[in-house]
Scaffold this active site. Structure first.
Site, PDB file in Angstrom:
ATOM      1  N   ASN A  60       0.877  -1.171   0.000  1.00 46.91           N
ATOM      2  CA  ASN A  60       0.000   0.000   0.000  1.00 46.91           C
ATOM      3  C   ASN A  60       0.916   1.224   0.000  1.00 46.91           C
ATOM      4  OD1 ASN A  60      -1.847   1.994   0.474  1.00 46.91           O
ATOM      5  ND2 ASN A  60      -2.790   1.018   2.262  1.00 46.91           N
TER       6      ASN A  60
ATOM      7  N   LYS B 296       3.223   0.764   3.290  1.00 44.57           N
ATOM      8  CA  LYS B 296       2.750  -0.235   4.237  1.00 44.57           C
ATOM      9  C   LYS B 296       2.803  -1.557   3.502  1.00 44.57           C
ATOM     10  CE  LYS B 296      -1.297  -0.195   6.910  1.00 44.57           C
ATOM     11  NZ  LYS B 296      -2.632   0.361   7.152  1.00 44.57           N
TER      12      LYS B 296
ATOM     13  N   ARG C 133      -2.541  -2.050  -3.536  1.00 43.39           N
ATOM     14  CA  ARG C 133      -3.770  -1.285  -3.332  1.00 43.39           C
ATOM     15  C   ARG C 133      -3.726  -0.071  -4.258  1.00 43.39           C
ATOM     16  NH1 ARG C 133      -5.207   3.073   1.067  1.00 43.39           N
ATOM     17  NH2 ARG C 133      -7.412   3.261   0.589  1.00 43.39           N
TER      18      ARG C 133
ATOM     19  N   HIS D 254     -13.173   2.773   0.038  1.00 47.14           N
ATOM     20  CA  HIS D 254     -13.222   1.738   1.088  1.00 47.14           C
ATOM     21  C   HIS D 254     -13.856   0.437   0.557  1.00 47.14           C
ATOM     22  CE1 HIS D 254     -13.457   4.980   4.508  1.00 47.14           C
ATOM     23  NE2 HIS D 254     -12.202   4.603   4.306  1.00 47.14           N
TER      24      HIS D 254
ATOM     25  N   ARG E  54     -12.777  15.662   7.593  1.00 50.19           N
ATOM     26  CA  ARG E  54     -13.563  16.001   6.396  1.00 50.19           C
ATOM     27  C   ARG E  54     -15.025  16.204   6.773  1.00 50.19           C
ATOM     28  NH1 ARG E  54     -11.858  10.856   3.364  1.00 50.19           N
ATOM     29  NH2 ARG E  54      -9.616  11.024   3.597  1.00 50.19           N
TER      30      ARG E  54
ATOM     31  N   ASP F 243      -9.395  12.697  16.780  1.00 51.44           N
ATOM     32  CA  ASP F 243      -9.251  11.315  17.238  1.00 51.44           C
ATOM     33  C   ASP F 243     -10.442  10.967  18.126  1.00 51.44           C
ATOM     34  OD1 ASP F 243      -8.376   9.081  19.015  1.00 51.44           O
ATOM     35  OD2 ASP F 243      -6.583   9.259  17.774  1.00 51.44           O
TER      36      ASP F 243
ATOM     37  N   GLU G 228     -15.074  -0.605  15.161  1.00 52.19           N
ATOM     38  CA  GLU G 228     -14.715  -1.814  15.893  1.00 52.19           C
ATOM     39  C   GLU G 228     -14.550  -1.563  17.378  1.00 52.19           C
ATOM     40  OE1 GLU G 228     -11.175  -3.489  13.973  1.00 52.19           O
ATOM     41  OE2 GLU G 228     -12.082  -2.993  12.041  1.00 52.19           O
ATOM     42  N   ASN G 229     -14.178  -0.323  17.734  1.00 51.35           N
ATOM     43  CA  ASN G 229     -13.787  -0.077  19.133  1.00 51.35           C
ATOM     44  C   ASN G 229     -14.677   0.849  19.934  1.00 51.35           C
ATOM     45  OD1 ASN G 229     -11.193  -1.550  19.136  1.00 51.35           O
ATOM     46  ND2 ASN G 229     -10.693  -0.082  17.533  1.00 51.35           N
TER      47      ASN G 229
ATOM     48  N   GLU H 143      -8.124  -5.222   5.185  1.00 49.32           N
ATOM     49  CA  GLU H 143      -8.008  -4.919   3.759  1.00 49.32           C
ATOM     50  C   GLU H 143      -6.822  -5.645   3.132  1.00 49.32           C
ATOM     51  OE1 GLU H 143      -8.626  -0.835   5.159  1.00 49.32           O
ATOM     52  OE2 GLU H 143      -9.452  -0.421   3.172  1.00 49.32           O
TER      53      GLU H 143
HETATM   54  P1  ADP Z   1      -7.611   4.704   9.167  1.00 51.44           P
HETATM   55  O1  ADP Z   1      -8.876   5.155   8.532  1.00 51.44           O
HETATM   56  O2  ADP Z   1      -6.519   5.721   9.079  1.00 51.44           O
HETATM   57  O3  ADP Z   1      -7.205   3.294   8.787  1.00 51.44           O
HETATM   58  P2  ADP Z   1      -8.483   3.532  11.677  1.00 51.44           P
HETATM   59  O4  ADP Z   1      -9.422   2.595  11.006  1.00 51.44           O
HETATM   60  O5  ADP Z   1      -7.341   2.958  12.423  1.00 51.44           O
HETATM   61  O6  ADP Z   1      -7.952   4.665  10.718  1.00 51.44           O
HETATM   62  O7  ADP Z   1      -9.375   4.411  12.680  1.00 51.44           O
HETATM   63  C1  ADP Z   1      -8.864   5.506  13.373  1.00 51.44           C
HETATM   64  C2  ADP Z   1      -9.941   6.020  14.309  1.00 51.44           C
HETATM   65  O8  ADP Z   1     -10.331   4.970  15.199  1.00 51.44           O
HETATM   66  C3  ADP Z   1      -9.481   7.183  15.179  1.00 51.44           C
HETATM   67  O9  ADP Z   1     -10.490   8.169  15.244  1.00 51.44           O
HETATM   68  C4  ADP Z   1      -9.315   6.524  16.541  1.00 51.44           C
HETATM   69  O10 ADP Z   1      -9.548   7.427  17.582  1.00 51.44           O
HETATM   70  C5  ADP Z   1     -10.421   5.493  16.493  1.00 51.44           C
HETATM   71  N1  ADP Z   1     -10.235   4.489  17.537  1.00 51.44           N
HETATM   72  C6  ADP Z   1      -9.267   3.567  17.639  1.00 51.44           C
HETATM   73  N2  ADP Z   1      -9.409   2.872  18.809  1.00 51.44           N
HETATM   74  C7  ADP Z   1     -10.492   3.389  19.436  1.00 51.44           C
HETATM   75  C8  ADP Z   1     -11.152   3.120  20.672  1.00 51.44           C
HETATM   76  N3  ADP Z   1     -10.717   2.170  21.494  1.00 51.44           N
HETATM   77  N4  ADP Z   1     -12.237   3.865  20.976  1.00 51.44           N
HETATM   78  C9  ADP Z   1     -12.679   4.836  20.153  1.00 51.44           C
HETATM   79  N5  ADP Z   1     -12.102   5.130  18.986  1.00 51.44           N
HETATM   80  C10 ADP Z   1     -11.023   4.429  18.619  1.00 51.44           C
END
Ligand code: ADP
Length: 401
Positions: free
Chosen positions: A7, A14, A93, A182, A243, A284, A335-336, A386
């Site tokens: 990538n 990456k 990619r 995506h 954005r 973030d 996911e988180n 991905e």
């Molecule tokens: P990218 O689009 O650059 O691949 P990611 O899929 O890694 O990014 O997502 C980044 C986002 O996920 C950030 O806003 C980060 O704060 C959020 N994130 C990661 N871990 C957590 C968590 N435990 N709780 C809330 N948000 C999270």
């Protein structure tokens, strides 16, 4: 034999190396801040005892050619891969495949020219992707290489979904239309979800929401995308880290007339200073959630706006699909962040969408379902991968060759 996935970004590379035939990860690495004195290269791999190890270097990396040589050195030094001939294929990619590419393709001169022609549609990404491809071909010309496009999965969107209500000739002459991004992630997580549910994907209506720094939603009927939130560029749709997503286009004319902002200023503002950052100063989601929890008004507002926009898209895609069987959350936030999932599903109970609070907040690192027992719609959290999807598609293309 192995498959290498690359990538190539404007200042980063990456990569991930997969073992054949089972596509287990052999190593993954990142070279970043190319062109800077502080460039760094990192490789994570398993040593001969099967213990995870990290190899790190801080070396000035001028450009992609050097990065690829460093990547090969790291793989050799760690004993992960000694010779380029161990590669069965390389998957790249590529962000924009325009209307030319509906699926991954074996790279040849014709493909390179087509990716080049698409540069005006993705001026930041396609040139970097192309550089990665060209250097990889130079260094490993005998290894078959495959381009996997972020846009390809969305090429099944029907005309009434991808056209903007602009003069038709803008589509004919300038190719102004919705492309969506995506795609590799939406494709991967929707297939994972169908497998988890135990039903053929051809029988399912799925809404997939990828929430990372960039965010997008996709409406998927029977495994084919019928609509997605990103447009000609990744700026449209959901609220993102920096954005804006959807907005009234007349805001731009108004600002151009009433302030001293020119086109570049407006572009920079919409892409880099808007979204979550525009509202609360932070992009973030972890920081925003923490600040919101401490009572910070603007962080709370940004979080509420983010989830409200997402909820509107879920509703719109339920209508577009004529009902939904499963909603999939993925990406770093999807996911988180239990709070984002909860706030974006809240109030949708009458539409058959109901979260189980306990399941939603439980820690997980694998695919899991989080809907309440009385929820008609399944709600899944699916970790995206991905790189694995690119490796899978690369393997398919080189096998079918
Ligand atoms: P990218 O689009 O650059 O691949 P990611 O899929 O890694 O990014 O997502 C980044 C986002 O996920 C950030 O806003 C980060 O704060 C959020 N994130 C990661 N871990 C957590 C968590 N435990 N709780 C809330 N948000 C999270």
């Amino acid at each position: 034999m192995k498959i290498l996935v690359m990538n190539s970004g404007s200042s980063s590379l990456k990569f991930q190396l997969f073992n054949l035939p089972d596509l287990t990860v052999s190593a993954s690495g990142l070279i970043e801040q190319m062109g800077d004195e502080q460039s760094s290269a990192r490789l994570i791999y398993f040593d001969s005892a099967g213990t995870q190890q990290t190899l790190k270097q801080t070396v000035p990396v001028a450009e992609h050619r050097q990065a690829i040589i460093i990547m090969a050195d790291l793989l050799r030094e760690s004993g992960t891969m000694n010779d380029i001939q161990e590669l069965a294929g390389i998957g790249h990619r590529v962000v924009h495949g325009g209307e030319a590419f509906h699926e991954p393709v074996l790279i040849d001169d014709r493909v390179i020219s087509a990716i080049e022609e698409l540069i005006p549609l993705a001026p930041l990404h396609n040139p970097a992707n192309l550089t990665g491809i060209r250097v990889a071909l130079e260094q490993a010309g005998t290894v078959p290489q495959v381009a996997v496009f972020d846009t390809a999965f969305h090429q099944s969107i029907p005309e009434h979904g991808y056209l903007y209500a602009l003069p038709y000739k803008l589509y004919q002459e300038q190719k102004v239309r919705r492309y969506g991004f995506h795609g590799t992630s939406h494709d991967y997580v929707s297939k994972q979800a169908a497998q988890f549910i135990g039903q053929p994907i051809t029988e399912l209506n799925i809404i997939s929401v990828h929430l990372g720094n960039g965010t997008s939603a996709a409406a998927i009927r029977g495994g084919k995308c019928i609509d997605t939130s990103m447009g000609l560029t990744p700026l449209e749709g959901l609220i993102m880290g920096t954005r804006s997503g959807d907005l009234d286009p007349a805001i731009l004319f108004y600002l151009a007339r009433e302030t001293d902002m020119d086109m570049d200023d407006l572009d920079g503002m919409l892409n880099k200073e808007s979204g979550l950052k525009g509202i609360c100063g932070e992009n973030d989601m972890r920081t925003i959630t923490e600040l919101a929890g401490q009572g910070d008004r603007l962080a709370r507002l940004a979080l509420t706006m983010f989830c409200y926009r997402l909820k509107k898209y879920i509703g719109a895609y339920m209508a577009a699909l004529g009902g939904v069987d499963c909603i999939v959350f993925t990406g770093g936030i999807g996911e988180n962040s239990a709070i984002v999932r909860q706030m974006s599903c809240q109030g949708l109970e009458r539409l058959g969408i109901s979260l189980d609070k306990e399941k939603n907040t439980k820690q997980r690192n694998a695919i899991s379902e989080i809907q309440a027992t009385d929820s008609i719609v399944k709600i899944l959290v699916v970790p995206t991968d991905e790189e694995l999807e690119i490796a899978t598609q690369t393997l398919r293309v080189i096998t079918e060759r």
